[in-house]
Write a protein that holds these residues in place. Structure first.
Motif, PDB file in Angstrom:
ATOM      1  N   GLU A  26     -12.048  20.462  -4.301  1.00 28.12           N
ATOM      2  CA  GLU A  26     -12.122  20.171  -5.728  1.00 28.12           C
ATOM      3  C   GLU A  26     -13.146  21.070  -6.417  1.00 28.12           C
ATOM      4  N   THR A  27     -12.879  21.342  -7.681  1.00 30.33           N
ATOM      5  CA  THR A  27     -13.852  21.938  -8.585  1.00 30.33           C
ATOM      6  C   THR A  27     -13.704  21.197  -9.896  1.00 30.33           C
ATOM      7  N   ASP A  28     -14.524  21.507 -10.863  1.00 25.81           N
ATOM      8  CA  ASP A  28     -14.384  20.796 -12.133  1.00 25.81           C
ATOM      9  C   ASP A  28     -14.305  21.776 -13.293  1.00 25.81           C
ATOM     10  N   CYS A  29     -14.049  21.218 -14.463  1.00 19.48           N
ATOM     11  CA  CYS A  29     -13.858  22.039 -15.663  1.00 19.48           C
ATOM     12  C   CYS A  29     -15.087  22.886 -15.965  1.00 19.48           C
ATOM     13  N   ALA A  30     -16.276  22.304 -15.843  1.00 24.59           N
ATOM     14  CA  ALA A  30     -17.502  23.040 -16.159  1.00 24.59           C
ATOM     15  C   ALA A  30     -17.689  24.238 -15.228  1.00 24.59           C
ATOM     16  N   ASP A  31     -17.395  24.061 -13.946  1.00 21.65           N
ATOM     17  CA  ASP A  31     -17.545  25.176 -13.003  1.00 21.65           C
ATOM     18  C   ASP A  31     -16.519  26.282 -13.266  1.00 21.65           C
ATOM     19  N   VAL A  32     -15.284  25.892 -13.578  1.00 23.38           N
ATOM     20  CA  VAL A  32     -14.261  26.891 -13.896  1.00 23.38           C
ATOM     21  C   VAL A  32     -14.650  27.624 -15.180  1.00 23.38           C
ATOM     22  N   HIS A  33     -15.062  26.882 -16.188  1.00 25.06           N
ATOM     23  CA  HIS A  33     -15.466  27.493 -17.457  1.00 25.06           C
ATOM     24  C   HIS A  33     -16.618  28.471 -17.244  1.00 25.06           C
ATOM     25  N   GLN A  40     -17.156  35.777 -13.449  1.00 25.36           N
ATOM     26  CA  GLN A  40     -17.278  35.482 -12.021  1.00 25.36           C
ATOM     27  C   GLN A  40     -15.997  34.857 -11.477  1.00 25.36           C
ATOM     28  N   GLN A  41     -14.870  35.189 -12.080  1.00 25.86           N
ATOM     29  CA  GLN A  41     -13.611  34.587 -11.643  1.00 25.86           C
ATOM     30  C   GLN A  41     -13.161  35.247 -10.347  1.00 25.86           C
ATOM     31  N   ASP A  42     -13.378  34.545  -9.255  1.00 22.88           N
ATOM     32  CA  ASP A  42     -12.963  35.034  -7.940  1.00 22.88           C
ATOM     33  C   ASP A  42     -11.838  34.161  -7.382  1.00 22.88           C
ATOM     34  N   PHE A  43     -10.977  33.724  -8.264  1.00 27.75           N
ATOM     35  CA  PHE A  43      -9.869  32.839  -7.919  1.00 27.75           C
ATOM     36  C   PHE A  43      -8.733  33.069  -8.905  1.00 27.75           C
ATOM     37  N   ALA A  44      -7.538  32.654  -8.498  1.00 33.95           N
ATOM     38  CA  ALA A  44      -6.378  32.667  -9.389  1.00 33.95           C
ATOM     39  C   ALA A  44      -6.234  31.262  -9.960  1.00 33.95           C
ATOM     40  N   LEU A  45      -6.150  31.166 -11.273  1.00 37.60           N
ATOM     41  CA  LEU A  45      -6.056  29.887 -11.969  1.00 37.60           C
ATOM     42  C   LEU A  45      -4.597  29.632 -12.315  1.00 37.60           C
ATOM     43  N   LEU A  46      -4.060  28.531 -11.802  1.00 42.55           N
ATOM     44  CA  LEU A  46      -2.644  28.224 -11.994  1.00 42.55           C
ATOM     45  C   LEU A  46      -2.444  26.963 -12.826  1.00 42.55           C
ATOM     46  N   PRO A  80      -2.946  38.849  -3.519  1.00 42.94           N
ATOM     47  CA  PRO A  80      -3.513  39.387  -2.281  1.00 42.94           C
ATOM     48  C   PRO A  80      -3.813  38.273  -1.266  1.00 42.94           C
ATOM     49  N   ALA A  81      -3.710  38.612  -0.008  1.00 43.01           N
ATOM     50  CA  ALA A  81      -4.043  37.654   1.061  1.00 43.01           C
ATOM     51  C   ALA A  81      -5.470  37.165   0.857  1.00 43.01           C
ATOM     52  N   GLY A  82      -5.676  35.903   1.094  1.00 42.97           N
ATOM     53  CA  GLY A  82      -7.005  35.315   0.982  1.00 42.97           C
ATOM     54  C   GLY A  82      -7.377  34.850  -0.411  1.00 42.97           C
ATOM     55  N   THR A  83      -6.492  35.030  -1.392  1.00 38.18           N
ATOM     56  CA  THR A  83      -6.776  34.574  -2.755  1.00 38.18           C
ATOM     57  C   THR A  83      -7.000  33.071  -2.766  1.00 38.18           C
ATOM     58  N   LEU A  84      -8.060  32.643  -3.421  1.00 40.84           N
ATOM     59  CA  LEU A  84      -8.308  31.226  -3.656  1.00 40.84           C
ATOM     60  C   LEU A  84      -7.561  30.828  -4.914  1.00 40.84           C
ATOM     61  N   PHE A  85      -6.778  29.767  -4.822  1.00 37.59           N
ATOM     62  CA  PHE A  85      -6.037  29.266  -5.969  1.00 37.59           C
ATOM     63  C   PHE A  85      -6.715  28.009  -6.492  1.00 37.59           C
ATOM     64  N   VAL A  86      -6.891  27.951  -7.813  1.00 38.34           N
ATOM     65  CA  VAL A  86      -7.377  26.748  -8.477  1.00 38.34           C
ATOM     66  C   VAL A  86      -6.231  26.264  -9.353  1.00 38.34           C
ATOM     67  N   PRO A 110      -5.667  29.064   0.594  1.00 41.08           N
ATOM     68  CA  PRO A 110      -6.836  28.311   0.138  1.00 41.08           C
ATOM     69  C   PRO A 110      -6.615  27.809  -1.290  1.00 41.08           C
ATOM     70  N   VAL A 111      -6.955  26.541  -1.517  1.00 38.02           N
ATOM     71  CA  VAL A 111      -6.672  25.932  -2.818  1.00 38.02           C
ATOM     72  C   VAL A 111      -7.705  24.864  -3.148  1.00 38.02           C
ATOM     73  N   LYS A 112      -8.002  24.757  -4.434  1.00 38.71           N
ATOM     74  CA  LYS A 112      -8.822  23.674  -4.966  1.00 38.71           C
ATOM     75  C   LYS A 112      -8.136  23.139  -6.222  1.00 38.71           C
ATOM     76  N   ILE A 113      -8.314  21.864  -6.458  1.00 34.44           N
ATOM     77  CA  ILE A 113      -7.847  21.243  -7.695  1.00 34.44           C
ATOM     78  C   ILE A 113      -9.002  21.235  -8.687  1.00 34.44           C
ATOM     79  N   MET A 114      -8.686  21.575  -9.935  1.00 33.11           N
ATOM     80  CA  MET A 114      -9.674  21.405 -10.992  1.00 33.11           C
ATOM     81  C   MET A 114      -9.515  19.984 -11.527  1.00 33.11           C
ATOM     82  N   ILE A 115     -10.453  19.120 -11.142  1.00 36.21           N
ATOM     83  CA  ILE A 115     -10.361  17.722 -11.565  1.00 36.21           C
ATOM     84  C   ILE A 115     -10.518  17.632 -13.084  1.00 36.21           C
ATOM     85  N   GLY A 116      -9.787  16.721 -13.663  1.00 40.49           N
ATOM     86  CA  GLY A 116      -9.813  16.536 -15.108  1.00 40.49           C
ATOM     87  C   GLY A 116      -8.660  17.209 -15.814  1.00 40.49           C
ATOM     88  N   GLY A 117      -8.208  18.346 -15.289  1.00 41.53           N
ATOM     89  CA  GLY A 117      -7.088  19.060 -15.878  1.00 41.53           C
ATOM     90  C   GLY A 117      -7.316  19.405 -17.347  1.00 41.53           C
TER      91      GLY A 117
END
Length: 132
Positions: A26-33, A40-46, A80-86, A110-117
């Motif tokens: 999990e991650t949250d809205c504040a961390d993604v923002h 510092q976006q080192d992930f793909a946001l879906l 790319p291989a190894g991409t973290l998806f949020v 690798p995947v995390k959910i952004m809680i709160g959506g």
């Protein structure tokens, strides 16, 4: 004795394992923002729910519209291989992010959910993007 202390707190080591496990999925809205606004976006946001029209009306900046129903092994090879998806969905009342995260994890990604959506993003007062 209160309802809070009715059950003893877990030992610190057990609590640390529990919270680390949660933060690993999990991650949250504040961390993604923060990541987005500090380059510092080192992930793909879906954006994993809704129609293309709903996405065009309002989505998180930098998000790619990929409904969970369209997540396939072939489609995910575009990253790319190894991409973290949020992944995120409409909010706490929606399980689209859970469905997407399960599909991605099942594909070995690798995947995390952004809680709160979207609801959480809006509650935080963060700006949305629009358009394709």
């Amino acid at each position: 004795m209160s309802y809070v202390s009715e059950y003893s707190a877990a030992p610190a080591e057990q609590a640390a394992r529990h919270f680390l496990k949660r933060l690993s999925v999990e991650t949250d809205c504040a961390d993604v923002h923060h990541s987005l606004t500090h380059q510092q976006q080192d992930f793909a946001l879906l954006h994993v729910v809704g129609s293309p029209e709903a996405y065009a009306k309002r989505h998180l900046p930098g998000a790619v519209h990929l409904p969970h129903s369209q997540i396939t092994e072939e489609k995910m090879r575009e990253w790319p291989a190894g991409t973290l998806f949020v992944v995120y969905c409409a909010g706490p009342h929606c399980n689209g992010a859970d469905r997407a995260a399960l599909k991605l994890a099942t594909l070995g990604l690798p995947v995390k959910i952004m809680i709160g959506g979207i609801t959480g993003w809006e509650d935080e007062g963060f700006a949305f993007a629009s358009g394709d």
